[in-house]
Design a protein around this motif. Sequence first.
Motif, PDB file in Angstrom:
ATOM      1  N   ASN A 311      51.533 -16.206  68.645  1.00 10.90           N
ATOM      2  CA  ASN A 311      51.922 -17.087  69.740  1.00 10.90           C
ATOM      3  C   ASN A 311      53.349 -16.789  70.207  1.00 10.90           C
ATOM      4  OD1 ASN A 311      50.974 -19.265  71.412  1.00 10.90           O
ATOM      5  ND2 ASN A 311      52.366 -20.642  70.331  1.00 10.90           N
ATOM      6  N   LYS A 312      54.227 -16.475  69.235  1.00 10.58           N
ATOM      7  CA  LYS A 312      55.602 -16.095  69.567  1.00 10.58           C
ATOM      8  C   LYS A 312      55.629 -14.820  70.401  1.00 10.58           C
ATOM      9  CE  LYS A 312      59.691 -14.102  67.374  1.00 10.58           C
ATOM     10  NZ  LYS A 312      60.243 -13.562  66.111  1.00 10.58           N
ATOM     11  N   TRP A 313      54.780 -13.857  70.045  1.00 14.91           N
ATOM     12  CA  TRP A 313      54.742 -12.598  70.798  1.00 14.91           C
ATOM     13  C   TRP A 313      54.275 -12.829  72.232  1.00 14.91           C
ATOM     14  CZ3 TRP A 313      51.137  -9.544  73.320  1.00 14.91           C
ATOM     15  CH2 TRP A 313      51.526  -8.234  73.598  1.00 14.91           C
ATOM     16  N   ILE A 314      53.273 -13.679  72.390  1.00 10.11           N
ATOM     17  CA  ILE A 314      52.799 -14.014  73.738  1.00 10.11           C
ATOM     18  C   ILE A 314      53.920 -14.652  74.544  1.00 10.11           C
ATOM     19  CG2 ILE A 314      51.260 -15.567  75.029  1.00 10.11           C
ATOM     20  CD1 ILE A 314      49.831 -13.109  73.972  1.00 10.11           C
ATOM     21  N   LYS A 315      54.693 -15.529  73.909  1.00  9.17           N
ATOM     22  CA  LYS A 315      55.822 -16.154  74.593  1.00  9.17           C
ATOM     23  C   LYS A 315      56.852 -15.107  74.997  1.00  9.17           C
ATOM     24  CE  LYS A 315      59.323 -19.797  74.058  1.00  9.17           C
ATOM     25  NZ  LYS A 315      60.464 -18.958  74.494  1.00  9.17           N
ATOM     26  N   GLY A 319      56.007 -15.578  78.453  1.00 11.67           N
ATOM     27  CA  GLY A 319      56.541 -16.925  78.661  1.00 11.67           C
ATOM     28  C   GLY A 319      57.992 -17.034  78.266  1.00 11.67           C
ATOM     29  N   GLU A 320      58.728 -15.945  78.483  1.00 11.56           N
ATOM     30  CA  GLU A 320      60.104 -15.871  77.978  1.00 11.56           C
ATOM     31  C   GLU A 320      61.001 -16.964  78.534  1.00 11.56           C
ATOM     32  OE1 GLU A 320      63.519 -12.428  77.316  1.00 11.56           O
ATOM     33  OE2 GLU A 320      61.862 -12.086  78.697  1.00 11.56           O
ATOM     34  N   ASN A 321      60.744 -17.406  79.751  1.00 15.82           N
ATOM     35  CA  ASN A 321      61.641 -18.376  80.403  1.00 15.82           C
ATOM     36  C   ASN A 321      61.186 -19.822  80.255  1.00 15.82           C
ATOM     37  OD1 ASN A 321      63.362 -16.295  81.362  1.00 15.82           O
ATOM     38  ND2 ASN A 321      61.919 -15.882  83.031  1.00 15.82           N
ATOM     39  N   ILE A 322      60.147 -20.053  79.450  1.00 18.83           N
ATOM     40  CA  ILE A 322      59.677 -21.422  79.241  1.00 18.83           C
ATOM     41  C   ILE A 322      59.559 -21.681  77.743  1.00 18.83           C
ATOM     42  CG2 ILE A 322      58.433 -21.491  81.429  1.00 18.83           C
ATOM     43  CD1 ILE A 322      55.842 -21.066  79.888  1.00 18.83           C
ATOM     44  N   GLY A 323      59.464 -22.952  77.382  1.00 22.16           N
ATOM     45  CA  GLY A 323      59.327 -23.317  75.978  1.00 22.16           C
ATOM     46  C   GLY A 323      57.869 -23.400  75.569  1.00 22.16           C
ATOM     47  N   TYR A 324      57.647 -23.577  74.273  1.00 15.23           N
ATOM     48  CA  TYR A 324      56.274 -23.661  73.770  1.00 15.23           C
ATOM     49  C   TYR A 324      55.540 -24.869  74.349  1.00 15.23           C
ATOM     50  CZ  TYR A 324      57.263 -20.012  70.330  1.00 15.23           C
ATOM     51  OH  TYR A 324      57.579 -18.814  69.719  1.00 15.23           O
ATOM     52  N   SER A 325      56.241 -25.982  74.548  1.00  9.87           N
ATOM     53  CA  SER A 325      55.563 -27.168  75.087  1.00  9.87           C
ATOM     54  C   SER A 325      55.029 -26.905  76.487  1.00  9.87           C
ATOM     55  CB  SER A 325      56.508 -28.372  75.088  1.00  9.87           C
ATOM     56  OG  SER A 325      57.647 -28.117  75.892  1.00  9.87           O
ATOM     57  N   GLU A 326      55.786 -26.161  77.295  1.00 12.36           N
ATOM     58  CA  GLU A 326      55.318 -25.827  78.642  1.00 12.36           C
ATOM     59  C   GLU A 326      54.148 -24.837  78.562  1.00 12.36           C
ATOM     60  OE1 GLU A 326      54.687 -25.714  82.624  1.00 12.36           O
ATOM     61  OE2 GLU A 326      55.915 -27.146  81.490  1.00 12.36           O
ATOM     62  N   MET A 327      54.214 -23.892  77.636  1.00 16.38           N
ATOM     63  CA  MET A 327      53.079 -22.989  77.431  1.00 16.38           C
ATOM     64  C   MET A 327      51.815 -23.785  77.097  1.00 16.38           C
ATOM     65  SD  MET A 327      54.798 -19.893  75.203  1.00 16.38           S
ATOM     66  CE  MET A 327      53.201 -19.256  74.689  1.00 16.38           C
ATOM     67  N   ASN A 328      51.968 -24.784  76.218  1.00 12.59           N
ATOM     68  CA  ASN A 328      50.821 -25.597  75.829  1.00 12.59           C
ATOM     69  C   ASN A 328      50.261 -26.372  77.023  1.00 12.59           C
ATOM     70  OD1 ASN A 328      51.291 -24.705  73.220  1.00 12.59           O
ATOM     71  ND2 ASN A 328      52.407 -26.543  72.605  1.00 12.59           N
ATOM     72  N   LYS A 329      51.148 -26.894  77.862  1.00 18.40           N
ATOM     73  CA  LYS A 329      50.701 -27.628  79.053  1.00 18.40           C
ATOM     74  C   LYS A 329      49.921 -26.724  79.996  1.00 18.40           C
ATOM     75  CE  LYS A 329      54.477 -31.026  79.147  1.00 18.40           C
ATOM     76  NZ  LYS A 329      55.698 -31.477  79.891  1.00 18.40           N
ATOM     77  N   LEU A 341      38.648 -14.261  78.645  1.00 18.06           N
ATOM     78  CA  LEU A 341      39.751 -13.525  78.028  1.00 18.06           C
ATOM     79  C   LEU A 341      39.776 -13.838  76.524  1.00 18.06           C
ATOM     80  CD1 LEU A 341      42.169 -11.679  78.829  1.00 18.06           C
ATOM     81  CD2 LEU A 341      43.571 -13.741  78.865  1.00 18.06           C
ATOM     82  N   MET A 342      39.847 -12.815  75.697  1.00 15.26           N
ATOM     83  CA  MET A 342      39.824 -13.017  74.241  1.00 15.26           C
ATOM     84  C   MET A 342      40.978 -12.263  73.585  1.00 15.26           C
ATOM     85  SD  MET A 342      35.813 -12.904  73.052  1.00 15.26           S
ATOM     86  CE  MET A 342      35.572 -11.174  73.471  1.00 15.26           C
ATOM     87  N   MET A 343      41.437 -12.812  72.449  1.00 20.19           N
ATOM     88  CA  MET A 343      42.508 -12.154  71.702  1.00 20.19           C
ATOM     89  C   MET A 343      42.200 -12.166  70.212  1.00 20.19           C
ATOM     90  SD  MET A 343      46.608 -12.972  71.536  1.00 20.19           S
ATOM     91  CE  MET A 343      47.659 -12.066  70.388  1.00 20.19           C
ATOM     92  N   LEU A 344      42.479 -11.032  69.555  1.00 23.38           N
ATOM     93  CA  LEU A 344      42.499 -10.949  68.094  1.00 23.38           C
ATOM     94  C   LEU A 344      43.959 -10.997  67.660  1.00 23.38           C
ATOM     95  CD1 LEU A 344      39.946  -8.046  67.456  1.00 23.38           C
ATOM     96  CD2 LEU A 344      39.513 -10.501  67.343  1.00 23.38           C
ATOM     97  N   PRO A 345      44.341 -11.916  66.768  1.00 22.97           N
ATOM     98  CA  PRO A 345      45.764 -12.102  66.432  1.00 22.97           C
ATOM     99  C   PRO A 345      46.240 -11.291  65.229  1.00 22.97           C
ATOM    100  CG  PRO A 345      44.514 -13.900  65.487  1.00 22.97           C
ATOM    101  CD  PRO A 345      43.514 -12.989  66.174  1.00 22.97           C
ATOM    102  N   PHE A 346      45.548 -10.203  64.898  1.00 18.63           N
ATOM    103  CA  PHE A 346      45.790  -9.510  63.629  1.00 18.63           C
ATOM    104  C   PHE A 346      46.824  -8.394  63.771  1.00 18.63           C
ATOM    105  CE2 PHE A 346      41.214 -10.863  63.504  1.00 18.63           C
ATOM    106  CZ  PHE A 346      41.429 -11.974  62.726  1.00 18.63           C
ATOM    107  N   GLY A 347      48.038  -8.741  64.130  1.00 20.42           N
ATOM    108  CA  GLY A 347      49.077  -7.737  64.343  1.00 20.42           C
ATOM    109  C   GLY A 347      50.289  -7.892  63.458  1.00 20.42           C
ATOM    110  N   TYR A 377      48.000 -17.620  77.418  1.00 21.88           N
ATOM    111  CA  TYR A 377      48.464 -18.609  76.440  1.00 21.88           C
ATOM    112  C   TYR A 377      47.270 -19.231  75.706  1.00 21.88           C
ATOM    113  CZ  TYR A 377      52.653 -18.506  79.456  1.00 21.88           C
ATOM    114  OH  TYR A 377      53.733 -18.131  80.216  1.00 21.88           O
ATOM    115  N   ARG A 378      46.238 -19.597  76.478  1.00 24.98           N
ATOM    116  CA  ARG A 378      45.083 -20.251  75.854  1.00 24.98           C
ATOM    117  C   ARG A 378      44.282 -19.273  74.998  1.00 24.98           C
ATOM    118  NH1 ARG A 378      42.316 -25.293  77.169  1.00 24.98           N
ATOM    119  NH2 ARG A 378      40.600 -25.386  75.674  1.00 24.98           N
ATOM    120  N   ALA A 379      44.098 -18.053  75.482  1.00 29.79           N
ATOM    121  CA  ALA A 379      43.330 -17.066  74.723  1.00 29.79           C
ATOM    122  C   ALA A 379      43.977 -16.799  73.367  1.00 29.79           C
ATOM    123  CB  ALA A 379      43.194 -15.778  75.519  1.00 29.79           C
ATOM    124  N   ALA A 380      45.312 -16.777  73.330  1.00 31.14           N
ATOM    125  CA  ALA A 380      46.014 -16.554  72.065  1.00 31.14           C
ATOM    126  C   ALA A 380      45.748 -17.708  71.107  1.00 31.14           C
ATOM    127  CB  ALA A 380      47.511 -16.404  72.318  1.00 31.14           C
TER     128      ALA A 380
END
Length: 492
Positions: A311-315, A319-329, A341-347, A377-380
């Motif tokens: 999730n941090k990597w996606i940000k 989403g560098e200019n917004i916070g996690y709460s805005e990403m969630n919204k 859209l699908m994501m595997l988080p195994f990195g 954001y949602r796919a992650a």
Amino acid sequence: MLLLGIDVGTSSIKVSVVDAATQQCIVSAQYPDEEAAIISLQSGWAEQSPDVWWQYVKQAIQNANNSNKYNPKDIAAIGIAYQMHGLVVVNKQQQVIRNSIIWCDSRAVEVGNEAYEAIGAGICNTCLLNSPGNFTASKLGWVKKNEPQVYGQVDKMMLPGDFIAMKLTGEITTSSSALSEGVLWDFSKDELSQQVMNYFGFNNELIPVIQPLFSTHGTVQQSVADELGLKAGIPVSYKAGDQPNNALSLNVLQPGEVAATAGTSGVIYAVTNTLLADKYSRVNTFAHVNHTTDEKRLGVLLCINGTGIANKWIKMVAGENIGYSEMNKQAAQVAPGSDSLMMLPFGNGAERMLQNQQIGARISNIDFNRHTKAHLYRAAQEGIAFAFRYGLDIMRENGLEPSVIRAGKANMFLSEVFTKAFVNVTNVPVELYSNDGSVGAALGAGIGANIYTTYCEAFLNLKPLQRVEPDNAAQYNQLYMQWKEWLMQLVK
């Protein structure tokens, strides 16, 4: 009377001061504000400096003291939680002689696989309850093989929490729980595993004094007390890995009870009284905080390395200019399934539940005309939830079937999107609590110092903030099956 809890995380150090009488947190503080660096000298490697951890611990305690909400002299005991499986080595002068090889480092996978073959599946599954895998013993074996000049200087090997306790007290101790997470404990004999020690050629003198987890692991030195405003002589009375400690913080102590976290890594941790070993070591069994010879309490741990870090990597990239709460919204504005859209988080290194394979993080089905940052954001978040389901199904194969999962309302569980995806895809309700690792460590200190006479006494005031029930399980199961089909095409 106050209790101090220290949580040595991968991203930061967090401390909490808790009123022993009410079990309420008076103040929490952490350091650094930005996420701490992970040193990666080669692909799959991950290290941090123990000396930097200690500087961060001191700064976090000073930050808490600066709140002026309590008198540091009223702190009566200290507890420590720490990132699991890390290797710290010191010389006879208690000086660190190399960076810590931390939990998500993958360099020792082959060392552990060779140990599994040599020691034998029978001993590993019935005595160790795990393959040596990529755990602490194998990491020390890697150092011995590849850095003999470093290994020759080692006086003691320890886990990260043992190191912080050493800096506070000048004494080096460990516990059966810590040794079990390093795959150095023989559950059939309840003692240090001589099979592992002999295979690697480790001298028993490398192992610190073994003490009960809830006990005095030394007392605070005068010099440290003077620097941090504490009383000299107060005990460090509890040390536990972050996941057993998280379970403690949620009062998950008895067979059938289950805890979860979704920080840098993601974990489901189920307590059992059975000496359980997954035949492929996809989930791992360690001594829980309240394990004894007479009353067995084991923690079966599912770990997903790529969780909050995904999730941090996606940000970072979208989403560098917004916070996690805005990403969630923004993620909440997208329908379940993220429009395919699908994501595997195994990195983030070798994944135990994928039998230590490194398939990498991946994103699939990108449509340049339809998909936005919000879809990403949602796919992650959904991909992370689907990874939890994949792991939970492995635990179910091993006879563990949770009826409810307890979690702290923190990190990924602050996101309604992630929480609902987790609940629906696993089809298990989640209870969310305010306690976190540092509060759990403080309460553990109270138990270890006999301020609390029973476990129940330490959690008299623990109540859930909310309970989230599945309400869309069928759709999420269908989405998961599509995600799993993609995953199965990539794993060997």
